[in-house]
Design a protein around this motif. Structure first.
Motif, mmCIF file in Angstrom:
data_model
loop_
_atom_site.group_PDB
_atom_site.id
_atom_site.type_symbol
_atom_site.label_atom_id
_atom_site.label_comp_id
_atom_site.label_asym_id
_atom_site.label_seq_id
_atom_site.Cartn_x
_atom_site.Cartn_y
_atom_site.Cartn_z
ATOM 1 N N VAL A 183 0.761 -1.108 -0.256
ATOM 2 C CA VAL A 183 0.254 0.078 -0.345
ATOM 3 C C VAL A 183 0.629 1.396 -0.245
ATOM 4 O O VAL A 183 1.598 1.328 0.830
ATOM 5 C CB VAL A 183 -0.677 0.350 1.740
ATOM 6 N N PRO A 184 0.530 2.295 -0.735
ATOM 7 C CA PRO A 184 1.405 2.998 -1.321
ATOM 8 C C PRO A 184 1.229 4.374 0.122
ATOM 9 O O PRO A 184 0.559 3.711 1.121
ATOM 10 C CB PRO A 184 1.057 4.498 -1.941
ATOM 11 N N LYS A 185 2.510 5.116 0.914
ATOM 12 C CA LYS A 185 2.821 5.567 2.675
ATOM 13 C C LYS A 185 4.041 6.304 1.755
ATOM 14 O O LYS A 185 4.704 6.418 1.126
ATOM 15 C CB LYS A 185 2.876 4.713 3.072
ATOM 16 N N LEU A 186 3.295 7.117 2.594
ATOM 17 C CA LEU A 186 5.285 8.481 2.755
ATOM 18 C C LEU A 186 5.317 8.478 4.510
ATOM 19 O O LEU A 186 6.116 8.833 4.860
ATOM 20 C CB LEU A 186 4.610 9.707 1.959
ATOM 21 N N CYS A 187 3.764 8.618 5.068
ATOM 22 C CA CYS A 187 4.200 9.211 6.821
ATOM 23 C C CYS A 187 4.960 8.005 7.050
ATOM 24 O O CYS A 187 5.044 7.841 8.437
ATOM 25 C CB CYS A 187 2.974 9.868 6.853
ATOM 26 N N GLY A 233 -0.973 8.958 10.024
ATOM 27 C CA GLY A 233 -2.032 8.908 9.161
ATOM 28 C C GLY A 233 -2.294 10.393 8.771
ATOM 29 O O GLY A 233 -3.715 10.963 8.456
ATOM 30 N N SER A 234 -0.824 11.124 8.256
ATOM 31 C CA SER A 234 -1.356 12.678 7.916
ATOM 32 C C SER A 234 -0.881 12.641 5.924
ATOM 33 O O SER A 234 -1.511 13.725 5.659
ATOM 34 C CB SER A 234 -0.374 13.558 8.442
ATOM 35 N N CYS A 235 -0.599 11.789 5.645
ATOM 36 C CA CYS A 235 -0.098 11.546 4.175
ATOM 37 C C CYS A 235 -1.110 11.383 2.885
ATOM 38 O O CYS A 235 -1.365 12.187 2.569
ATOM 39 C CB CYS A 235 1.165 11.615 3.581
ATOM 40 N N ARG A 236 -1.973 11.568 4.078
ATOM 41 C CA ARG A 236 -3.485 9.841 3.047
ATOM 42 C C ARG A 236 -3.207 9.134 2.085
ATOM 43 O O ARG A 236 -4.187 9.749 1.200
ATOM 44 C CB ARG A 236 -4.488 11.699 2.267
ATOM 45 N N LEU A 237 -1.922 8.710 1.524
ATOM 46 C CA LEU A 237 -1.557 8.432 0.246
ATOM 47 C C LEU A 237 -2.152 7.015 0.552
ATOM 48 O O LEU A 237 -2.056 6.535 -0.486
ATOM 49 C CB LEU A 237 -0.066 8.218 0.199
ATOM 50 N N CYS A 238 -1.971 6.303 2.021
ATOM 51 C CA CYS A 238 -2.246 4.788 1.243
ATOM 52 C C CYS A 238 -3.640 3.899 2.207
ATOM 53 O O CYS A 238 -4.209 3.994 2.919
ATOM 54 C CB CYS A 238 -1.845 4.646 3.084
ATOM 55 N N VAL A 239 -4.841 5.349 1.530
ATOM 56 C CA VAL A 239 -5.932 5.306 1.845
ATOM 57 C C VAL A 239 -7.186 3.893 1.464
ATOM 58 O O VAL A 239 -5.964 3.355 -0.333
ATOM 59 C CB VAL A 239 -7.211 6.452 1.464
ATOM 60 N N VAL A 240 -7.789 3.063 1.973
ATOM 61 C CA VAL A 240 -8.377 2.423 1.175
ATOM 62 C C VAL A 240 -9.748 1.546 0.822
ATOM 63 O O VAL A 240 -10.413 3.000 1.716
ATOM 64 C CB VAL A 240 -7.535 1.264 1.966
ATOM 65 N N GLU A 241 -10.637 1.588 0.557
ATOM 66 C CA GLU A 241 -12.010 0.671 0.806
ATOM 67 C C GLU A 241 -12.148 -0.128 1.704
ATOM 68 O O GLU A 241 -11.548 -1.224 2.049
ATOM 69 C CB GLU A 241 -12.059 0.856 -0.618
ATOM 70 N N ILE A 242 -12.894 -0.148 2.652
ATOM 71 C CA ILE A 242 -13.084 -1.247 3.554
ATOM 72 C C ILE A 242 -14.869 -1.163 3.673
ATOM 73 O O ILE A 242 -15.886 -0.548 3.891
ATOM 74 C CB ILE A 242 -12.999 -0.548 5.044
ATOM 75 N N GLY A 261 -16.091 6.023 3.510
ATOM 76 C CA GLY A 261 -15.511 7.470 3.133
ATOM 77 C C GLY A 261 -14.099 5.848 2.288
ATOM 78 O O GLY A 261 -14.480 5.017 2.588
ATOM 79 N N THR A 262 -13.107 6.798 2.680
ATOM 80 C CA THR A 262 -11.490 6.084 2.372
ATOM 81 C C THR A 262 -10.433 6.128 3.990
ATOM 82 O O THR A 262 -9.626 6.977 3.922
ATOM 83 C CB THR A 262 -11.025 7.032 1.077
ATOM 84 N N PRO A 263 -10.755 5.179 4.779
ATOM 85 C CA PRO A 263 -9.676 5.362 5.806
ATOM 86 C C PRO A 263 -8.404 5.307 5.832
ATOM 87 O O PRO A 263 -8.114 4.779 4.588
ATOM 88 C CB PRO A 263 -10.100 4.767 6.928
ATOM 89 N N ALA A 264 -7.499 6.058 5.949
ATOM 90 C CA ALA A 264 -5.958 5.763 5.730
ATOM 91 C C ALA A 264 -5.549 4.177 6.438
ATOM 92 O O ALA A 264 -5.988 3.766 7.479
ATOM 93 C CB ALA A 264 -5.220 6.707 7.583
ATOM 94 N N SER A 265 -4.967 3.419 5.627
ATOM 95 C CA SER A 265 -4.661 2.259 6.618
ATOM 96 C C SER A 265 -4.204 2.026 7.508
ATOM 97 O O SER A 265 -3.689 1.120 7.652
ATOM 98 C CB SER A 265 -4.679 1.189 4.872
#
Length: 972
Positions: A51-55, A64-73, A78-82
């Motif tokens: 899963v892409p990530k930066l923070c 949970g600040s970069c919002r690059l790792c969002v997923v669908e559950i 919405g799309t929470p941070a994984s």
């Protein structure tokens, strides 16, 4: 050169591992089972789904600040941070839907819009997570026109033509641009490349515990700061541990070595050669050139962390001062002559044999090194016993932790700490006595501080206010600022409170200890003379403070004691160690996680040097030479008779040399002229010898009196093992070929063979096989096991095939724990009108021991000279100002150094380090020593401090002699 193949997944899993009940969920159609509390991001990584990530990074908690790792559950809006979403039973996660892909690409566009696109010339090219994530989300272009940014130095060309500020003068500075900070000698900070992920800030807080970094500003103006507006990284509270550099996903924080040399392309896992923590590192190379040292996340001692020394201070290995060719001379007044290895070894062997023929078999001996490997140390003590034919072998543990061996051996039955470092995570009360972990054992200190921030209580027993007493987000519950030399009285007073207030663990004592000896101990310790009130005038510790500390330790849950040289380097060092062991037995704090008695060993392999039989009365495994069965083991292995008579300790060697009966010394990797007490006496002993062989990297102070110099190899140039303070046997792996041509074990073998030994080792693994065959606690150790396990803790044998993290779990090694009577006996070193102050010594974070290694690195920017800490009261009485030169004098000698006025020390106490030979602090210390082991009393010296306008006569004479002794004759 064959690299070590890491048997564990070395990938960044995004968030830390958790422990808990198993939870099964579905991620992209795959069933995954992970412990409860695991993040969705880590669960995906466990399943091989990236899963892409930066923070996010697995060394710190999720943010949970970069919002690059969002997923669908499924079932959630919405799309929470994984990274911040914990798994749940039956959860169905989609990490690759078109919706999350679109969001990730949009987020990445925003990051790239305010980032310099100089990837081809950036020092992180090929090692940049921002670059990697841009590729991972499929970003191939950007919709945003140039506008306000942080990376352009000026406004020229920064804004689009239609922007209202485009008509500003072209040379006007960009108000958002901050220049690169290269003040730190090892890394740079480039704010223009910062993506404000906060990973560096969190690493500084959670991993290191220094809290030196913050995020300043808000919104678009947010940036990492290392202090106030005028502070840079060098001036800040940053301790240069490198955690921030390691956490940074871009080139914002970057090693200067990488910028200069390029991205490394391979790595070898090895072990640090500084303190007794024993950190594991990946030595990252480009070809055979070392680019950087990165703490290895699977290192069981350091868990992926490091300090400034291990991380950055390896430059001494290639320093111009290194001696790479053997040298000899007939007299110490002659210049050195470079010769071949064959000539040097022949010269040394002929001289040593000649001395034995003239003065007797016991006229020569060895000093083993606590910086060299177990295998090398084993060979040096074997050289004494099997080739010299005597037991004249000793090691630096004589002058640091020999009381540990004696004290713990008497009480518990083994000469080592009881716990692993992981144990600190389960402690409730920590006693730190005579140790300064933040300076001497910084990686352990970071783990300790993390536990203290989680709620554990701390008791500090030290005459000086060390950083642990109070620093960022931690404060000791009790500080007992005892007068130097009164350790036994303070420890006995603590025991008095526990016994008289019946705070002891009777069930533990009855089941695990000798009850009759305990009854005798109770009679002794209950006496009023041991009460806090009776000892207050002697120790300087208020009675109510001491009683409160005793109650905290006895009643606070899991209690762990960590101690250092401030305990052992006293005339009653062994007595204090036994008193500490008594405290742990009294309270039942032995044999489970979170408790125990833990000596913080000073050098990287001081534990191993003791294990390998370096002491003159003990064969490997702490077995006395008088034991016929033990001697027979080595007779069978070596084919020679072992002398049943104990040999000479280091102080005895020097005394005998002055007396004319000890004439030859092979000293490997130790600098006794700078590190041992009463420098004038050490010099006299060395000067009286007719053959001193120094085997080292540099022409150290001891080499001033040497006749043979054998070039040594650094830890990067050899294979072997080190044993750290928690008994952990770690592999040392060759990173590069020895610059001198031979590893140290090979040099010792060459010398032994020149004296007729006939040794035929071809690899250190064979030496370890011999160690295992002759030493019960190492019986199960071999290189194959260490490759499989990474490391093991002795005893490792048939009964404990995977090693022993915790000692004395079901019973003490000696059977029943033994309570020892600990009478306080005042040191013979007394203050008086001529010498009214007490000097105590210690270390500083940036330097190591005698400084031979760290002084040859950029670490000297933090500590370029030894200074004398003096309390304001004492300085005012003497008319001293901060930075003044002062003369420090004792009954043994005198030296000069600068003064630092501070209330870290109490009135009547002064403190200095011993890292610089120009100061030679040990010319001040006396020859008083521990009653049981001859460990010198470094920590209590009566002194006077007075203004000075220059070096002492002794310093000038010493400098002149050193300059003469280091002349090297030009080769023809």
């Amino acid at each position: 050169m064959k690299d070590f193949i890491i048997p564990w997944n070395d990938a960044d899993m995004g968030t830390p591992a958790r422990q808990g009940a198993p939870v099964t969920l579905s991620i992209d159609g795959f069933a995954v089972t992970v412990p409860e509390g695991t993040s969705v991001m880590r669960a995906a990584a466990e399943a091989g789904i990236s899963v892409p990530k930066l923070c996010a990074t697995d060394s710190v908690e999720a943010f949970g600040s970069c919002r690059l790792c969002v997923v669908e559950i499924e079932g959630r809006r919405g799309t929470p941070a994984s990274c911040t979403t914990p798994v749940a039973e039956g959860m169905v996660v989609n990490t690759q839907s078109s919706k999350v892909r679109k969001i990730r690409k949009g987020v990445m566009e925003l990051y790239i819009s305010d980032h310099p696109l100089d990837c081809l010339t950036c020092s992180a090219n090929g090692d940049c997570e921002l670059q990697d994530m841009a590729g991972a989300v499929g970003l191939r272009g950007m919709r945003y026109e140039s506008g306000e940014n942080h990376y352009a130095p000026s406004l020229a060309g920064m804004l689009s033509k239609g922007d209202r500020r485009a008509r500003q003068p072209e040379g006007e500075a960009n108000p958002h641009y901050i220049p690169i900070d290269d003040s730190n000698p090892y890394f740079t900070y480039d704010p223009s490349k910062c993506i404000v992920c906060s990973r560096c800030v969190r690493a500084c807080e959670e991993v290191q515990g220094t809290f030196a970094l913050t995020i300043e500003g808000r919104g678009f103006d947010s940036r990492v700061s290392a202090g106030g507006p005028l502070d840079n990284f060098l001036a800040s509270d940053c301790v240069s541990c490198g955690a921030c550099v390691q956490a940074c996903p871009t080139a914002t924080l970057q090693e200067k070595s990488v910028a200069e040399m390029g991205t490394p392309d391979r790595s070898v896992v090895t072990t640090c050669a500084y303190c007794g923590v024993g950190c594991s590192f990946k030595a990252e190379l480009q070809g055979d050139e070392l680019v950087r040292m990165v703490p290895w996340k699977h290192g069981k001692a350091n868990r992926g962390h490091s300090c400034v020394k291990g991380r950055f201070a390896y430059g001494y290995t290639s320093h111009k001062d290194r001696i790479l060719n053997p040298m000899i001379r007939d007299s110490v007044d002659d210049p050195w002559q470079e010769v071949s290895w064959e000539e040097a070894l022949s010269f040394a062997a002929k001289r040593m044999r000649g001395l034995q023929e003239k003065y007797g078999q016991k006229s020569i001996g060895v000093i083993t090194s606590s910086r060299c490997t177990n295998e090398e140390t084993f060979l040096v003590q074997k050289l004494a016993r099997a080739v010299f034919g005597n037991n004249n072998t000793d090691t630096c543990a004589r002058v640091c932790h020999s009381p540990t061996g004696y004290g713990l051996g008497q009480t518990y039955g083994t000469s080592a700490g009881t716990q692993d470092f992981d144990s600190v995570e389960q402690t409730d009360v920590v006693v730190v006595i005579g140790a300064n972990p933040t300076d001497g054992h910084p990686v352990f200190a970071s783990r300790l501080k993390k536990r203290l921030r989680a709620g554990a209580k701390l008791i500090v027993i030290d005459p000086r206010r060390i950083d642990l007493v109070k620093s960022a987000h931690i404060q000791a519950a009790h500080h007992l600022p005892l007068k130097p030399g009164t350790n036994v009285a303070v420890v006995s007073a603590l025991a008095h409170v526990i016994v008289t207030e019946k705070l002891y663990d009777e069930a533990f004592i009855r089941s695990r200890c000798d009850w009759e000896e305990f009854a005798e101990y109770v009679d002794f310790i209950s006496a009023e003379l041991h009460s806090p009130e009776a000892t207050e005038a002697l120790t300087g510790v208020p009675a109510n403070t001491l009683r409160a500390a005793a109650r905290t330790y006895a009643g606070g849950g899991n209690g762990a004691i960590y101690y250092g040289l401030g305990v052992t380097e006293h005339s009653q060092g062994s007595t204090t160690v036994m008193g500490i062991a008594n405290l742990a037995m009294l309270t039942g704090n032995v044999g489970r996680p979170g408790v125990g008695v833990n000596p913080l060993r000073g050098q990287n392999n001081v534990q191993g040097s003791c294990d390998m039989g370096s002491f003159p009365h003990e064969l490997p495994g702490y077995r006395h030479v008088k034991g016929a069965e033990v001697r027979d083991v080595f007779k069978q292995a070596w084919g020679v008779e072992i002398d049943p008579e104990p040999g000479l300790r280091i102080p005895n060697m020097l005394d005998a040399a002055v007396d004319g009966t000890f004439k030859g010394l092979y000293c490997q990797g130790e600098d006794i002229l700078q590190s041992d007490p009463d420098t004038k006496h050490v010099a006299a002993g060395l000067a009286a010898m007719e053959c001193v062989i120094v085997h080292d990297l540099f022409l150290n102070e001891t080499a001033n009196y040497a006749h043979v110099f054998l070039p040594g190899s650094s830890f990067l140039e050899k294979d072997g093992t080190f044993t750290n303070a928690e008994r952990r046997i770690n592999r040392v792996r060759k990173v590069m070929a020895p610059r001198n041509g031979y590893a140290d074990w090979e040099v010792t073998q060459l010398l032994a063979n020149a004296m007729g030994a006939g040794w035929h080792y071809t690899h250190p693994a064979q030496i370890m096989e011999e160690i295992a065959a002759t030493t019960p606690s190492f019986a199960g150790v071999d290189y194959a096991l260490l490759e499989e396990k990474g490391s093991v803790q002795w005893p490792c044998n048939e009964a404990n095939p995977d090693g022993t993290p915790l000692m004395h779990v079901d019973g003490f090694v000696r059977g029943k724990g033994r309570f020892m009577i600990t009478e306080y006996v005042a040191t013979d070193e007394k203050t008086g009108p001529r010498f009214p102050l007490l000097l105590t010594t210690g270390r500083i974070l940036s330097q190591y021991n005698v400084g031979a290694q760290t002084r040859r690195t950029a670490n000297s920017v933090w500590h370029e000279e030894d200074v004398l800490e003096v309390h304001p009261h004492d300085s005012e009485n003497r008319g001293l100002k901060d930075g003044d030169w002062v003369k420090l004098a004792s009954r043994s000698g005198e030296t000069t150094l600068r003064v630092k006025i501070t209330d870290r020390v109490s009135p009547g106490v002064v403190y200095t380090t011993f890292h610089h030979p120009d100061t030679q602090a040990n010319v001040i210390t006396t020859d008083f020593s521990d009653w049981a082991t001859n460990c010198p009393e470094y920590k209590v010296t009566a002194v006077q401090v007075s203004p000075s306008n220059g070096p002492t006569d002794w310093q000038e004479d010493y400098a002149a002699q050193a300059a003469r002794s280091r002349r090297i004759e030009a080769a023809e």
